[in-house]
Motif scaffolding. Structure first.
Motif, PDB file in Angstrom:
ATOM      1  N   ASP A  35       0.820  -1.212   0.000  1.00  0.00           N
ATOM      2  CA  ASP A  35       0.000   0.000   0.000  1.00  0.00           C
ATOM      3  C   ASP A  35       0.853   1.261   0.000  1.00  0.00           C
ATOM      4  O   ASP A  35       0.449   2.285  -0.551  1.00  0.00           O
ATOM      5  N   HIS A  36       2.047   1.198   0.583  1.00  0.00           N
ATOM      6  CA  HIS A  36       2.906   2.375   0.674  1.00  0.00           C
ATOM      7  C   HIS A  36       3.987   2.426  -0.401  1.00  0.00           C
ATOM      8  O   HIS A  36       4.917   3.216  -0.300  1.00  0.00           O
ATOM      9  N   GLY A  37       3.900   1.575  -1.412  1.00  0.00           N
ATOM     10  CA  GLY A  37       4.802   1.774  -2.533  1.00  0.00           C
ATOM     11  C   GLY A  37       5.705   0.636  -2.909  1.00  0.00           C
ATOM     12  O   GLY A  37       6.345   0.681  -3.965  1.00  0.00           O
ATOM     13  N   VAL A  38       5.824  -0.401  -2.090  1.00  0.00           N
ATOM     14  CA  VAL A  38       6.622  -1.563  -2.483  1.00  0.00           C
ATOM     15  C   VAL A  38       5.838  -2.319  -3.554  1.00  0.00           C
ATOM     16  O   VAL A  38       4.654  -2.603  -3.383  1.00  0.00           O
ATOM     17  N   SER A  39       6.487  -2.664  -4.646  1.00  0.00           N
ATOM     18  CA  SER A  39       5.779  -3.385  -5.698  1.00  0.00           C
ATOM     19  C   SER A  39       5.410  -4.782  -5.212  1.00  0.00           C
ATOM     20  O   SER A  39       6.100  -5.379  -4.385  1.00  0.00           O
ATOM     21  N   PHE A  40       4.303  -5.293  -5.719  1.00  0.00           N
ATOM     22  CA  PHE A  40       3.875  -6.642  -5.356  1.00  0.00           C
ATOM     23  C   PHE A  40       4.955  -7.658  -5.715  1.00  0.00           C
ATOM     24  O   PHE A  40       5.196  -8.614  -4.965  1.00  0.00           O
ATOM     25  N   GLU A  41       5.643  -7.442  -6.830  1.00  0.00           N
ATOM     26  CA  GLU A  41       6.682  -8.374  -7.266  1.00  0.00           C
ATOM     27  C   GLU A  41       7.846  -8.401  -6.283  1.00  0.00           C
ATOM     28  O   GLU A  41       8.360  -9.476  -5.939  1.00  0.00           O
ATOM     29  N   ASN A  42       8.283  -7.231  -5.821  1.00  0.00           N
ATOM     30  CA  ASN A  42       9.393  -7.189  -4.869  1.00  0.00           C
ATOM     31  C   ASN A  42       8.978  -7.705  -3.496  1.00  0.00           C
ATOM     32  O   ASN A  42       9.766  -8.345  -2.794  1.00  0.00           O
ATOM     33  N   PHE A  43       7.761  -7.403  -3.093  1.00  0.00           N
ATOM     34  CA  PHE A  43       7.226  -7.951  -1.850  1.00  0.00           C
ATOM     35  C   PHE A  43       7.239  -9.477  -1.899  1.00  0.00           C
ATOM     36  O   PHE A  43       7.664 -10.147  -0.947  1.00  0.00           O
TER      37      PHE A  43
END
Length: 218
Positions: free
Chosen positions: A66-74
């Motif tokens: 929600d605060h900007g980390v991409s789903f892929e990197n998460f």
């Protein structure tokens, strides 16, 4: 530490020009340049404790996507944690119940065991519970067979941290109401694994009635 090379998430701890004005929390901004190296160092330190049973779960963070980390990197961080720590440890993450949150993800990363999200209503306990339920009904179909969701009711007392202005007695009544509603709904949902309540920095346990804790433990 703001992408200083020592962490996993690249973040700015406090941002004077953020959307909420001076002092608003900026949140994460994707990955530290040395995230993989740092994460391997973290997992190396954790592994003996995981193997011995001293650590049973690892949380990836709060409201990351929600605060900007991409789903892929998460997802990449979750996968490395699973690979390095093995199947014994539980992995969990909390995000926000917003469009970028779990309901909007293409899937729940398989490396996770538990997922949760938060949304709060400081004046209507039942209203908060109903908002949570409506959002979670969109998450549950995304869960893999080994995964469960955790409920995140706001168990604040009289804090103004997120706009709560009610006195501690009325807040306690609202907390009890939302827990009753959520507990009643959760009993029919095997994919709900439990409660992961949020308390703000000035909440005092004495403000919450014993019956509230009974509902939570049930």
């Amino acid at each position: 530490c703001g992408g200083c090379g020592k962490g996993v998430w690249k973040r700015v701890s406090w941002c004077p020009a953020a959307r909420g004005g001076k002092g608003d929390y900026c949140g994460p901004r994707n990955l530290d340049p040395r995230w993989h190296e740092n994460l391997l160092a973290i997992t190396s330190a954790l592994r003996p404790l995981v193997d011995s049973g001293g650590i049973g779960a690892v949380a990836l963070g709060d409201e990351l996507v929600d605060h900007g980390v991409s789903f892929e990197n998460f997802t990449s961080v979750a996968n490395v944690l699973r690979q390095e720590l093995g199947p014994k440890v539980k992995l969990l993450a909390n995000d926000a119940c917003t469009p970028p949150g779990p309901a909007g993800w293409p899937t729940i990363p398989a490396a996770l065991d538990y997922i949760s999200c938060d949304i709060y209503n400081v004046t209507d306990g039942r209203g908060e519970a109903e908002q949570i339920i409506a959002y979670y009904e969109r998450i549950l179909p995304k869960l893999h067979s080994h995964q469960q969701a955790l409920l995140v009711p706001g168990t604040f007392a009289c804090s103004t941290g997120i706009g709560a202005t009610e006195n501690s007695t009325s807040q306690a009544e609202m907390v009890e109401e939302k827990l009753q509603v959520l507990a009643s709904w959760a009993t029919s949902k095997p994919k709900i694994g439990g409660f992961y309540p949020w308390c703000d920095r000035v909440t005092q346990a004495a403000h919450i009635t014993p019956s509230t804790f009974q509902v939570a433990s049930t």
